[in-house]
Design a protein around this motif. Structure first.
Motif, PDB file in Angstrom:
ATOM      1  N   LYS A 138       0.856  -1.197   0.000  1.00  0.00           N
ATOM      2  CA  LYS A 138       0.000   0.000   0.000  1.00  0.00           C
ATOM      3  C   LYS A 138       0.890   1.245   0.000  1.00  0.00           C
ATOM      4  N   ALA A 139       0.677   2.138  -0.980  1.00  0.00           N
ATOM      5  CA  ALA A 139       1.511   3.345  -1.077  1.00  0.00           C
ATOM      6  C   ALA A 139       0.705   4.587  -0.702  1.00  0.00           C
ATOM      7  N   HIS A 140       1.247   5.367   0.212  1.00  0.00           N
ATOM      8  CA  HIS A 140       0.681   6.677   0.540  1.00  0.00           C
ATOM      9  C   HIS A 140       1.583   7.729  -0.082  1.00  0.00           C
ATOM     10  N   ILE A 141       1.035   8.511  -0.976  1.00  0.00           N
ATOM     11  CA  ILE A 141       1.848   9.534  -1.645  1.00  0.00           C
ATOM     12  C   ILE A 141       1.406  10.916  -1.166  1.00  0.00           C
ATOM     13  N   TYR A 142       2.359  11.680  -0.669  1.00  0.00           N
ATOM     14  CA  TYR A 142       2.081  13.045  -0.220  1.00  0.00           C
ATOM     15  C   TYR A 142       2.508  14.019  -1.302  1.00  0.00           C
ATOM     16  N   MET A 143       1.568  14.863  -1.697  1.00  0.00           N
ATOM     17  CA  MET A 143       1.852  15.852  -2.746  1.00  0.00           C
ATOM     18  C   MET A 143       1.378  17.217  -2.276  1.00  0.00           C
ATOM     19  N   PRO A 144       2.000  18.283  -2.790  1.00  0.00           N
ATOM     20  CA  PRO A 144       1.504  19.620  -2.464  1.00  0.00           C
ATOM     21  C   PRO A 144       0.068  19.783  -2.974  1.00  0.00           C
ATOM     22  N   ALA A 145      -0.790  20.410  -2.151  1.00  0.00           N
ATOM     23  CA  ALA A 145      -2.190  20.620  -2.542  1.00  0.00           C
ATOM     24  C   ALA A 145      -2.255  21.413  -3.843  1.00  0.00           C
ATOM     25  N   GLY A 146      -3.304  21.212  -4.588  1.00  0.00           N
ATOM     26  CA  GLY A 146      -3.455  21.957  -5.830  1.00  0.00           C
ATOM     27  C   GLY A 146      -2.775  21.246  -6.986  1.00  0.00           C
ATOM     28  N   ASN A 147      -2.097  20.149  -6.704  1.00  0.00           N
ATOM     29  CA  ASN A 147      -1.459  19.407  -7.787  1.00  0.00           C
ATOM     30  C   ASN A 147      -2.519  18.617  -8.541  1.00  0.00           C
ATOM     31  N   SER A 148      -2.786  19.024  -9.755  1.00  0.00           N
ATOM     32  CA  SER A 148      -3.761  18.276 -10.548  1.00  0.00           C
ATOM     33  C   SER A 148      -3.123  17.905 -11.866  1.00  0.00           C
ATOM     34  N   SER A 149      -1.825  17.625 -11.799  1.00  0.00           N
ATOM     35  CA  SER A 149      -1.106  17.280 -13.014  1.00  0.00           C
ATOM     36  C   SER A 149      -1.421  15.847 -13.410  1.00  0.00           C
TER      37      SER A 149
END
Ligand SMILES: *Cc1c(COP(=O)(O)O)cnc(C)c1O
Ligand SMILES: [Zn+2]
Length: 371
Positions: A138-149
């Motif tokens: 199971k992978a939890h990926i943390y990304m900066p908010a607003g990332n809709s790439s």
């Protein structure tokens, strides 16, 4: 004998059957591992797994593999200079990060880890999510908010859980470390197995050049996993007597985020929350392995090069017109070559790492081309 973790800051050692991601002193860990490749024992297999002799896994039977690698090395031309482009964007998830993820996630599987955390705004998240999908981790990926790439869509598609964090990349890394208290922090910026995966690119390049090292290797640098991996591979091949010289490692960054050059000049890199350059994949203000990157570049006689967005766009267009569809971050490395016009001799071999696919950045590319 499995190798050990070693802390380059305090010298502490740990066995590698322990799921740790940093030293008790807080520093990153390296592997005490210097394997020697015997070319006579290479299997007849065109993937990077042919170098398993020099990869730090115990169990290759259950390694997570797509039989990937051995990406083409093709001639290209930039402003009249002949360059060999390493097409690493042709790996399974569309970037060189697959090399690192393959070894790091295979190691996680060996350790029986069921859940991991990674923070990234892009390609490393895609790579880790894909290898975790195949490893049933199971992978939890943390990304900066607003990332809709497209990269965030790809991460979700592989079944990873996306955590969108307000603030900048550093807030995001902190949230991930917090989140990892319950699982394992498998971060490409920290993990030494990742580096031993990325090193396979330079093994391939040297083999593709009939076991000769190039003279210059231009690499776009963010966290440094690629360039440090290249150094590890070169050091191993030098020691094994496979190559007689090291290429100059040319570390390329955007002039809008250049912590390597800033450090050399004794300056602090300012942190901005907005993406400072079109080369988003290398906009890392505080690389965990900053001093290690500087050290490996200097040991090869390489240099720290910065390029601006106009130069990146020029190099991007020049690549497209040769049929090479890369993302803007990758074009930064191509752009840097221009600064060596006249300084590099005609008989010297230049290789440029083409790190990420343009297919994930098509709408941005469309905007750039219509400007
Ligand atoms: C991650 C990335 C880089 C930078 O690699 P590091 O290992 O972080 O230095 C360069 N190009 C692309 C396309 C990337 O995704
Ligand atoms: Zn330590």
């Amino acid at each position: 004998m499995p190798c050990q973790f070693i802390c380059p800051a305090c010298g502490a050692r740990y066995p590698t059957d322990r799921a740790i991601w940093r030293c008790e002193c807080g520093n990153y860990l390296d592997l005490d591992y210097m394997p020697v490749l015997d070319r006579n024992l290479l299997p007849d297999e065109k993937s990077f797994w042919r170098y398993r002799q020099v990869l730090p896994l115990e169990d290759f039977q259950s390694a997570i593999s797509f039989n990937e690698g051995f990406t083409p090395l093709v001639p290209m031309d930039f402003r009249g200079m002949s360059v060999l482009g390493k097409l690493d964007f042709m790996l399974p998830t569309g970037s060189f990060k697959d090399r690192g993820a393959a070894i790091m996630i295979s190691k996680c599987k060996e350790l029986g880890i069921k859940e991991i955390v990674e923070d990234s705004s892009g390609n490393s998240a895609c790579a880790i999510a894909a290898y975790c999908a195949r490893a049933k981790i199971k992978a939890h990926i943390y990304m900066p908010a607003g990332n809709s790439s497209a990269k965030s869509f790809q991460v979700r598609a592989y079944g990873a859980e996306l955590h969108l964090i307000e603030g900048n990349r550093i807030d995001c890394a902190n949230a991930a470390i917090e989140g990892a208290t319950k699982s394992y922090y498998a971060a490409h910026a920290w993990n030494p197995y990742f580096l031993h995966g990325t090193k396979t690119a330079i093994y391939e390049i040297v083999e593709q050049m009939n076991w000769n090292a190039p003279d210059y290797y231009f690499v776009p640098v963010g966290s440094g996993s690629q360039i440090i991996g290249a150094y590890l591979g070169l050091q191993e091949m030098k020691l094994a007597g496979i190559i007689d010289h090291m290429p100059k490692l040319m570390a390329v960054q955007s002039n809008k985020c250049s912590p390597l050059k800033d450090f050399i000049e004794g300056k602090e890199t300012p942190i901005s929350s907005s993406n400072p350059s079109i080369a988003e994949g290398i906009a890392i203000h505080r690389p965990v392995r900053l001093k290690q990157i500087i050290d490996v570049v200097q040991k090869t006689g390489g240099e720290f090069v910065t390029v601006d967005d106009t130069e990146i766009i020029e190099a991007l267009k020049a690549s497209f017109l040769q049929g090479i569809y890369i993302e803007p971050t990758s074009a930064a490395a191509v752009a840097a070559i221009k600064q060596y016009e006249g300084k590099i001799q005609k008989d010297e071999k230049i290789v440029v790492s083409l790190t990420g696919s343009g297919l994930k950045a098509s709408s941005k590319i469309n905007d750039l081309l219509s400007e």
